[in-house]
Design a protein around this motif. Structure first.
Motif, short mmCIF file in Angstrom:
data_model
loop_
_atom_site.label_atom_id
_atom_site.label_comp_id
_atom_site.label_asym_id
_atom_site.label_seq_id
_atom_site.Cartn_x
_atom_site.Cartn_y
_atom_site.Cartn_z
N ASN A 16 0.87 -1.17 0.00
CA ASN A 16 0.00 0.00 0.00
C ASN A 16 0.90 1.22 0.00
O ASN A 16 1.66 1.45 0.95
CB ASN A 16 -0.94 0.03 1.21
N THR A 17 0.85 1.99 -1.07
CA THR A 17 1.77 3.11 -1.23
C THR A 17 1.40 4.30 -0.35
O THR A 17 2.22 5.18 -0.13
CB THR A 17 1.81 3.57 -2.69
N ASP B 8 -2.57 -1.58 -2.81
CA ASP B 8 -2.86 -0.94 -4.10
C ASP B 8 -1.80 -1.26 -5.14
O ASP B 8 -1.85 -0.76 -6.27
CB ASP B 8 -3.00 0.59 -3.93
N SER B 9 -0.84 -2.15 -4.77
CA SER B 9 0.20 -2.54 -5.70
C SER B 9 0.61 -3.99 -5.43
O SER B 9 0.46 -4.50 -4.31
CB SER B 9 1.44 -1.64 -5.58
N ASN C 213 4.79 -6.45 -11.99
CA ASN C 213 4.77 -5.29 -11.10
C ASN C 213 3.62 -4.41 -11.57
O ASN C 213 3.67 -3.86 -12.68
CB ASN C 213 6.09 -4.51 -11.16
N THR C 214 2.59 -4.27 -10.75
CA THR C 214 1.40 -3.59 -11.23
C THR C 214 0.66 -2.87 -10.11
O THR C 214 0.79 -3.22 -8.93
CB THR C 214 0.44 -4.60 -11.90
N LYS C 215 -0.12 -1.88 -10.50
CA LYS C 215 -1.04 -1.23 -9.58
C LYS C 215 -2.31 -2.07 -9.48
O LYS C 215 -2.70 -2.75 -10.43
CB LYS C 215 -1.40 0.17 -10.09
N SER D 9 -6.48 -1.94 -8.44
CA SER D 9 -7.60 -1.00 -8.33
C SER D 9 -8.35 -1.23 -7.02
O SER D 9 -9.09 -2.21 -6.87
CB SER D 9 -8.56 -1.17 -9.51
#
Length: 335
Positions: free
Chosen positions: A67-68, A103-104, A121-123, A125
């Motif tokens: 979670n960024t 979120d990632s 490596n992805t975001k 939703s």
């Protein structure tokens, strides 16, 4: 009625209390404390078109949900299996969290069937995850479903909600990358690195030792022809090779064995173990498989009461000696 100093002091204290509550509430909102939920995650493999017991075998190299907003991370649990297949109920799992949803996502894995490394490596939703939920107060289970050719699905479950069916949130395409054998064979324990396959030479060999099948059986010769009471065998993935209704003296199409444990003896019972060298036994199976013959490969064990056991594998008149990487004298059991 005339107000006293005490009354004014109480008014001030109440005011201060209200301000503190407001500030605390604002701090909670800024930190998104009200958005925190109980969630867990796991990774499974799925090969819909295969019934092989080791179909879709994956080696999870690294996996982390992030979670960024608050820089929180949830890595795959230290005790989790890293080698998973499609047909078994095992999975690579993460620790349960009471925190913001991720979120990632970052994941690296190796497909033993395809002999390829993949990374993603992805975001993620959060809107899609949250809109998929029926009751946010119940625990949330994220599931990464890894399919052939790098396809990765993010699913969501709520195990406490019996009426909630597993839902697809998003799908992704992992990319191939050039991995190394070290990524596959090393593990860390108490800060030290250990190589589980020290003699293997290539990534292809790693895949083959885990997934290739050959037709073989065993023969056991004991000192004074004493009887065999129990035989156990394990493959290189650590799983037992015992099948109901089968014995290892029967001819079967099987995976390459890693080790055997044999109990034997008449009045006095003994136990012997034999651990094969991964590269040596792999090359022996491949070599003998080239012989044009319908006969199976035969692994022969010779067991002695006071000296080390011996093993060899043969086919079509060709015999290859197999060393024991952890040689030990037989165990003499108490009567």
């Amino acid at each position: 009625m005339k107000k006293t100093v005490i009354d004014y002091l109480n008014f001030c204290l109440v005011g201060i209390f209200i301000v503190l509550v407001l500030l605390y509430g604002i701090a909670l909102l800024k930190k998104k404390e009200f958005n925190k939920v109980s969630w867990s995650a796991k990774i499974i493999s799925l090969s819909p078109d295969s019934t092989d017991e080791k179909a879709g075998m994956l080696k999870i190299i690294d996996a982390v949900f992030i979670n960024t907003f608050n820089d929180s991370e949830n890595r795959i649990d230290y005790n989790s299996p890293k080698l998973i297949v499609s047909q078994r109920a095992d999975s690579a799992y993460f620790r349960s969290q009471d925190d913001l949803l991720p979120d990632s996502l970052s994941i690296k894995y190796f497909s033993a069937e395809e002999k390829k490394f993949y990374q993603l490596n992805t975001k993620l939703s959060l809107d899609k995850i949250q809109s998929s939920l029926e009751n946010k107060s119940l625990g949330i289970n994220l599931k990464l479903e890894v399919r052939p050719k790098g396809k990765v699905l993010l699913m969501i479950d709520q195990l406490e909600n019996k009426n909630f069916a597993s839902k697809l949130v998003e799908s992704f395409q992992a990319k191939e990358f050039s991995g190394t054998l070290k990524m596959l064979v090393y593990r860390t324990y108490s800060g030290e690195e250990y190589n589980d396959f020290p003699s293997l030479k290539t990534v292809s060999d790693y895949s083959d030792i885990l997934t290739q099948k050959y037709t073989w059986k065993i023969k056991i010769e004991t000192e004074n022809a004493e009887k065999i009471s129990e035989i156990s065998a394990y493959a290189f993935d650590g799983k037992s090779m015992r099948k109901d209704g089968e014995t290892f003296e029967d001819v079967r199409l099987r995976y390459i064995p890693n080790r055997f444990s044999i109990d034997w003896g008449n009045t006095q019972r003994y136990g012997s173990s034999y651990f094969f060298d991964s590269q040596e036994v792999l090359e022996a199976f491949k070599d003998l498989n080239q012989i044009k013959s319908n006969e199976p490969m035969l692994i022969t064990f010779k067991l002695f009461k006071n000296t080390f056991p011996k093993a060899q594998i043969s086919k079509g008149g060709k015999t290859i000696l197999l060393k024991d990487v952890y040689p030990d004298l037989p165990t003499k059991y108490a009567r």
